[in-house]
Design an enzyme around this catalytic site. Sequence first.
Site, PDB file in Angstrom:
ATOM      1  N   GLY A 122       0.834  -1.193   0.000  1.00 37.26           N
ATOM      2  CA  GLY A 122       0.000   0.000   0.000  1.00 37.26           C
ATOM      3  C   GLY A 122       0.865   1.237   0.000  1.00 37.26           C
ATOM      4  O   GLY A 122       1.144   1.822   1.046  1.00 37.26           O
ATOM      5  N   THR A 123       1.339   1.629  -1.182  1.00 39.09           N
ATOM      6  CA  THR A 123       2.258   2.761  -1.279  1.00 39.09           C
ATOM      7  C   THR A 123       1.480   4.028  -1.605  1.00 39.09           C
ATOM      8  O   THR A 123       1.636   4.626  -2.670  1.00 39.09           O
ATOM      9  CB  THR A 123       3.348   2.471  -2.338  1.00 39.09           C
ATOM     10  OG1 THR A 123       3.911   1.187  -2.065  1.00 39.09           O
ATOM     11  CG2 THR A 123       4.468   3.501  -2.274  1.00 39.09           C
ATOM     12  N   LYS A 165      -5.066   7.422  20.455  1.00 42.75           N
ATOM     13  CA  LYS A 165      -5.061   8.051  19.135  1.00 42.75           C
ATOM     14  C   LYS A 165      -6.477   8.358  18.647  1.00 42.75           C
ATOM     15  O   LYS A 165      -6.710   9.314  17.901  1.00 42.75           O
ATOM     16  CB  LYS A 165      -4.342   7.149  18.122  1.00 42.75           C
ATOM     17  CG  LYS A 165      -4.027   7.858  16.809  1.00 42.75           C
ATOM     18  CD  LYS A 165      -3.010   7.082  16.000  1.00 42.75           C
ATOM     19  CE  LYS A 165      -2.537   7.902  14.796  1.00 42.75           C
ATOM     20  NZ  LYS A 165      -3.550   8.052  13.765  1.00 42.75           N
TER      21      LYS A 165
END
Length: 316
Positions: free
Chosen positions: A10-11, A195
């Site tokens: 997943g670039t 988060k």
Amino acid sequence: MKNVRIGVIGTGAIGGFYGLLLARAGFDVHFLLRSEYAAVAENGLRLNSQVHGALALESVQAYHDVADMPPCDWVLVGAKTTSNAELAPIIARAAAPGAKVLLLQNGFAVEEGMRALLPDSLHLLGGLCYICVHRSAPGVVEHQALGAVHLGYHSGPAVDSEAQLAIAEEGSAMFRAAGLDSKAMPNLEQARWQKLVWNIPYNGLSVLLDSGTRDLMASPDSRALIAAIMDEVMQGAAACGHELPAGYPAAMLDATERMPDYLPSMYHDFAQHRPLELQAIYGAPLAAAAQAGAQLPRIESLLAALRFLDARNQQR
């Protein structure tokens, strides 16, 4: 450490940012791409960063088929959680025996779903990315601020806490070698709740109100709503046994006011008619809180509105 082989699945913005910096630091990084393969193979990766400057990786070890990738010691997953089920066989194929799989993904309990789909021999970790970043074109990443990534061990062959923390520290040391702030987190579930204090209000409200962080913070009404949603996240975490720092919401509000105007990832997904990560960011923490006896009505209402918008958006 530099002889470690790293695979990036997943670039996009996240995978491109961290993968590029790791490669420039001398690590052996291999990138798996789909629609952007041709552009990256021809032009490389570009990073326009307000922190690191304009950086490029001209020669990218890019692959369109995971079968062509060499086995990797670390597999970094930067794809959206909505594609995790189909990614699992790809991750397993890219992983060397005993590899560490790091999910650089937003949300809660994302590791639980992935764990059931991976071989028991693989270590699974969660990565919490504190960063303002997005992809502006194939192979081009825009970085506005921050960049820390904290790692926590989830499951795998390491059975005692000391060994688990050592593996998380190994991964953090990799990122620090690339010039990034990174630390090992002893409690991954608590870190993910922490988060969510930022992710739950800002991701959803950016879509619902069609606004970036600057406008959301400028309005007293939306700022008060953000603070109230943050308090609900704190309540959900506490019900699940995780007491977060009492001043954390205020610290997040102050930090957001100092940030450049930012459109969260969910805003970009909605604008591009991609499925929203509603289960990971909203559904899973709401279910965990409900099981612990906590009701979070503002977050439930936010999820209901986002489900409506997401369903309609997918039909266009």
